[in-house]
Design an enzyme around this catalytic site. Structure first.
Site, mmCIF file in Angstrom:
data_model
loop_
_atom_site.group_PDB
_atom_site.id
_atom_site.type_symbol
_atom_site.label_atom_id
_atom_site.label_comp_id
_atom_site.label_asym_id
_atom_site.label_seq_id
_atom_site.Cartn_x
_atom_site.Cartn_y
_atom_site.Cartn_z
ATOM 1 N N ARG A 1 -2.594 -34.760 51.892
ATOM 2 C CA ARG A 1 -3.227 -35.864 51.658
ATOM 3 C C ARG A 1 -3.927 -36.300 53.011
ATOM 4 O O ARG A 1 -3.290 -36.144 53.870
ATOM 5 C CB ARG A 1 -2.418 -37.208 51.286
ATOM 6 C CG ARG A 1 -2.241 -37.101 49.865
ATOM 7 C CD ARG A 1 -3.444 -37.429 48.882
ATOM 8 N NE ARG A 1 -2.978 -37.401 47.450
ATOM 9 C CZ ARG A 1 -3.132 -36.576 46.437
ATOM 10 N NH1 ARG A 1 -3.496 -35.267 47.121
ATOM 11 N NH2 ARG A 1 -2.764 -36.606 45.209
ATOM 12 N N HIS B 1 -11.555 -31.044 48.473
ATOM 13 C CA HIS B 1 -10.172 -31.224 47.797
ATOM 14 C C HIS B 1 -10.122 -30.115 46.472
ATOM 15 O O HIS B 1 -9.951 -30.878 45.602
ATOM 16 C CB HIS B 1 -10.144 -32.713 47.389
ATOM 17 C CG HIS B 1 -8.957 -33.340 47.084
ATOM 18 N ND1 HIS B 1 -8.256 -34.467 47.302
ATOM 19 C CD2 HIS B 1 -7.802 -32.549 46.633
ATOM 20 C CE1 HIS B 1 -6.955 -34.755 46.975
ATOM 21 N NE2 HIS B 1 -6.678 -33.571 46.491
#
Length: 319
Positions: free
Chosen positions: A234, A282
């Protein structure tokens, strides 16, 4: 317990994701539960009929009115967007997908990114752009120290794969772990020492109140000069502004970044223009509908039979 194509769980499943293809997930689930009513969030009408949710980063208020909700399936491994919300009905279990394909996909990305630095490939990429034959003798794998921060299911998988390459692998987690071939450390007192030894740091921690901003400027400066950073977890684990400054100065020699504080990464962010940064959108590990549908269907059947679902998230811990 295995999903049966004749099972008939009650109610509807609603799907929400701004990134995943609804039709692909719908078809994969219907192959397992053909009688389950599956709708896209944009088609949701009577929220009281929703019993199951399959979602990735649903907006605030998404769960309002779902009085009969029985199961939330997070469309991925990280569940930080589903904990601590005001709109979650109390007591509804949250599960995460643990598709084995996700582990292999993540380990493959980490292995690629780590070996790219271990073999000094960025040096040769830059030399190629200059038209230079710039030989650099390869380092012995055991001389390259890789720190994997986060030794959950995906982190442990990646750490084992790195160890198999002969690299010296240091693992760090909040609680003690034992992984063959990995020098495991635990607790906040050990983190700075692990960072100070690492040629390459791989971030694989969940995002929780305890890990948010964990790699602040002070901790990033503990890395040996020229160390590389790989973040597949993250963006908010790292002080992005401090990381950018240290990449400019060369204290951090390079970074492979799959996650960011804001996603998509804004077009004017300086990271885009940095020669020592590799950016991916991502995708280090994503759930594969065809294989993940079996686990999701099994959990829906378990809940419809008043059984505890597998891979339930501890909302208090955030993973």
């Amino acid at each position: 317990m295995s999903a049966s194509t004749t099972a008939t769980p009650s109610g509807s499943l609603v799907f929400h994701s701004d990134f995943d293809d609804f039709a692909t997930w719908r078809d994969a689930l219907r192959a397992r539960l053909p009688r389950l009513d599956i709708v896209h969030a944009s088609e949701m009408s009577d929220r009281s009929r929703i019993h199951y949710v399959l979602a990735w980063k649903p907006p605030e208020g998404f769960f309002d009115g779902m009085a009969n909700l029985r199961l939330i399936v997070n469309l991925g491994a990280g569940v930080d967007s589903l904990v601590g919300r005001r709109d979650l009905p109390a007591g509804v279990p949250i599960t995460r997908i643990t598709d084995p394909h996700m582990g292999r996909m993540m380990a493959g990305y980490v292995l690629f990114a780590t070996l790219r630095y271990a073999r000094d490939i960025p040096h040769f990429e830059q030399a190629q752009r200059r038209g230079e034959w710039a030989y650099r003798h390869p380092r012995s794998p055991e001389d390259v120290r890789v720190a994997v921060l986060g030794l959950g299911e995906l982190g442990a998988y990646a750490a084992r794969e790195l160890s198999r390459q002969g690299l010296t692998v240091l693992g760090w987690s909040r609680s003690p772990r034992q992984i063959e071939g990995v020098q495991c450390h635990s607790g906040m007192d050990a983190l700075d020492s692990v960072l100070s030894q690492a040629d390459i740091v791989v971030l694989m921690l969940p995002l929780t109140p305890q890990t948010r901003g964990l790699l602040d400027r002070q901790r990033l400066q503990r890395l040996p000069r020229g160390a590389a950073l790989i973040n597949v977890a993250r963006g908010a684990l790292v002080d992005q502004a401090a990381m950018t400054d240290l990449l400019r100065s060369g204290h951090i020699g390079g970074a492979t970044l799959d996650v960011f504080e804001r996603e998509p990464l804004p077009a004017d962010d300086p990271l885009w223009q940095m020669d020592n940064v590799l950016i991916t959108p991502h995708l280090a590990s994503v759930a594969i509908p065809a294989s993940a549908a079996l686990q999701i269907a099994d959990n829906i059947l378990r809940v419809s039979d008043n059984l505890e679902p597998a891979n339930r998230v501890d909302a208090a811990r955030g993973y």
